[in-house]
Design a protein around this motif. Structure first.
Motif, PDB file in Angstrom:
ATOM      1  N   THR B  55      -4.292 -43.288  27.882  1.00 46.24           N
ATOM      2  CA  THR B  55      -4.104 -42.784  26.755  1.00 46.24           C
ATOM      3  C   THR B  55      -5.523 -41.584  26.258  1.00 46.24           C
ATOM      4  O   THR B  55      -5.318 -41.225  25.107  1.00 46.24           O
ATOM      5  CB  THR B  55      -4.155 -43.888  25.704  1.00 46.24           C
ATOM      6  OG1 THR B  55      -5.493 -44.760  25.861  1.00 46.24           O
ATOM      7  CG2 THR B  55      -2.965 -44.721  25.896  1.00 46.24           C
ATOM      8  N   GLU B  66      -6.942 -38.348  22.521  1.00 46.10           N
ATOM      9  CA  GLU B  66      -6.711 -39.684  22.650  1.00 46.10           C
ATOM     10  C   GLU B  66      -5.267 -39.931  21.746  1.00 46.10           C
ATOM     11  O   GLU B  66      -4.921 -39.829  20.876  1.00 46.10           O
ATOM     12  CB  GLU B  66      -7.447 -40.690  21.876  1.00 46.10           C
ATOM     13  CG  GLU B  66      -7.318 -42.078  22.157  1.00 46.10           C
ATOM     14  CD  GLU B  66      -8.599 -42.975  21.758  1.00 46.10           C
ATOM     15  OE1 GLU B  66      -9.290 -42.724  21.000  1.00 46.10           O
ATOM     16  OE2 GLU B  66      -8.372 -44.189  22.050  1.00 46.10           O
ATOM     17  N   LYS B  68      -2.742 -42.363  20.315  1.00 44.73           N
ATOM     18  CA  LYS B  68      -2.705 -43.669  19.345  1.00 44.73           C
ATOM     19  C   LYS B  68      -1.430 -43.838  18.981  1.00 44.73           C
ATOM     20  O   LYS B  68      -0.863 -43.123  17.904  1.00 44.73           O
ATOM     21  CB  LYS B  68      -3.641 -43.657  18.475  1.00 44.73           C
ATOM     22  CG  LYS B  68      -5.213 -43.448  18.859  1.00 44.73           C
ATOM     23  CD  LYS B  68      -6.050 -43.683  17.717  1.00 44.73           C
ATOM     24  CE  LYS B  68      -7.512 -43.579  18.228  1.00 44.73           C
ATOM     25  NZ  LYS B  68      -8.329 -43.978  17.322  1.00 44.73           N
ATOM     26  N   LYS B  69      -0.487 -44.736  19.625  1.00 51.39           N
ATOM     27  CA  LYS B  69       0.795 -44.924  19.117  1.00 51.39           C
ATOM     28  C   LYS B  69       1.140 -45.496  17.808  1.00 51.39           C
ATOM     29  O   LYS B  69       1.914 -44.941  17.089  1.00 51.39           O
ATOM     30  CB  LYS B  69       1.584 -45.856  20.305  1.00 51.39           C
ATOM     31  CG  LYS B  69       3.097 -45.920  20.067  1.00 51.39           C
ATOM     32  CD  LYS B  69       3.641 -46.810  21.085  1.00 51.39           C
ATOM     33  CE  LYS B  69       5.085 -47.161  20.734  1.00 51.39           C
ATOM     34  NZ  LYS B  69       5.589 -48.092  21.819  1.00 51.39           N
ATOM     35  N   SER B  70       0.158 -46.247  17.498  1.00 49.78           N
ATOM     36  CA  SER B  70       0.140 -47.024  16.176  1.00 49.78           C
ATOM     37  C   SER B  70       0.027 -46.085  15.313  1.00 49.78           C
ATOM     38  O   SER B  70       0.456 -45.972  13.865  1.00 49.78           O
ATOM     39  CB  SER B  70      -0.945 -48.108  16.159  1.00 49.78           C
ATOM     40  OG  SER B  70      -2.282 -47.523  16.310  1.00 49.78           O
ATOM     41  N   GLU B  71      -0.805 -44.946  15.467  1.00 50.27           N
ATOM     42  CA  GLU B  71      -0.988 -43.999  14.190  1.00 50.27           C
ATOM     43  C   GLU B  71      -0.267 -42.517  14.402  1.00 50.27           C
ATOM     44  O   GLU B  71      -0.255 -41.774  13.799  1.00 50.27           O
ATOM     45  CB  GLU B  71      -2.444 -43.614  14.242  1.00 50.27           C
ATOM     46  CG  GLU B  71      -3.437 -44.558  14.119  1.00 50.27           C
ATOM     47  CD  GLU B  71      -4.739 -44.579  14.032  1.00 50.27           C
ATOM     48  OE1 GLU B  71      -5.683 -45.361  13.888  1.00 50.27           O
ATOM     49  OE2 GLU B  71      -5.172 -43.159  14.222  1.00 50.27           O
TER      50      GLU B  71
END
Lengths: 116, 114
Positions: B55, B66, B68-71
């Motif tokens: 990631t 980076e 960041k899937k959640s964001e």
């Protein structure tokens, strides 16, 4: 190894005229893409060739634009007749076939088209 | 449909300062993400790419990003800006299909002050 080349680097034409842009890919790159950036806007996809076949031309603005890739080598993009809104920078990008599914495209320097 | 948002059109930093260029994406399938840079009078050059491996991705010229899937973000950073970093930076997304087109953000111009 030579990169993607585009010709001409700049073109200034009058509304109603015809212009042909050329892209020479990196040797061996079967995938060839055309993109366009209108001033102040994002770079937008126009179409995609695999060798000489059009795979996706969903981004072509209208039938005044004609792209060809004879023999699967260089490609041309013709605009006939040109309109004011066609002004922008036209980028060509090429990619190896089957690069593990990773879509790394190599871009040419672009052709800046100005329609007066 | 996929989309990319790059907020703002211009960022100015001092030489030696942190560079942070933001990118948020929208994709209905696992994306591939890219940062390209365009120096004056040149074509687009790939800085780095995310392809579902690590990631934190390191690229050329000291840049990294980076995922960041959640964001739904893929921000580009460099710890210390150099004058030669002045350029326009583009974030782009494609799906994992072998022949997918790139969808770009609007780009952001980075200026570096002496």
């Amino acid at each position: 190894e030579a990169g993607v080349t585009q010709f001409p680097s700049h073109s200034v034409i009058e509304k109603g005229q015809t212009v042909t842009l050329r892209c020479d890919p990196i040797s061996g790159h079967d995938n060839l893409y055309w993109y366009r950036r209108v001033m102040g806007k994002e770079i937008k996809f126009l179409l995609h060739f695999v060798k000489e076949s059009k795979q996706d031309e969903s981004g072509m603005p209208n039938n005044r634009f004609l792209a060809e890739r004879t023999g699967g080598t260089y490609s041309t993009l013709k605009v006939q007749p040109a309109e004011l809104e066609d002004s922008g920078v036209y980028f060509c990008a090429t990619r190896l076939a089957g690069s593990g599914g990773v879509n790394e495209q190599f871009f040419g320097p672009g052709t800046r088209l100005t329609v007066l | 449909a996929q989309s990319v948002t790059q907020l703002g059109s211009h960022v100015s930093v001092s030489e030696g300062a942190l560079v942070l260029l933001r990118c948020n994406y929208s994709s209905s399938v696992p994306p591939y993400l890219f940062w390209y840079v365009q120096y004056p009078n040149q074509g687009l050059q790939l800085l780095l790419k995310y392809t579902s491996a690590a990631t934190l991705v390191k690229g050329i010229n000291g840049f990294e990003a980076e995922f960041k899937k959640s964001e739904t973000s893929f921000h580009l950073t460099k710890p210390s800006a150099h004058m030669s970093d002045a350029a326009e930076y583009f974030c782009a997304v494609s799906d994992s299909g072998a022949n997918s087109k790139l969808t770009f953000g609007k780009g952001i111009t980075l200026s570096v002050r002496p």
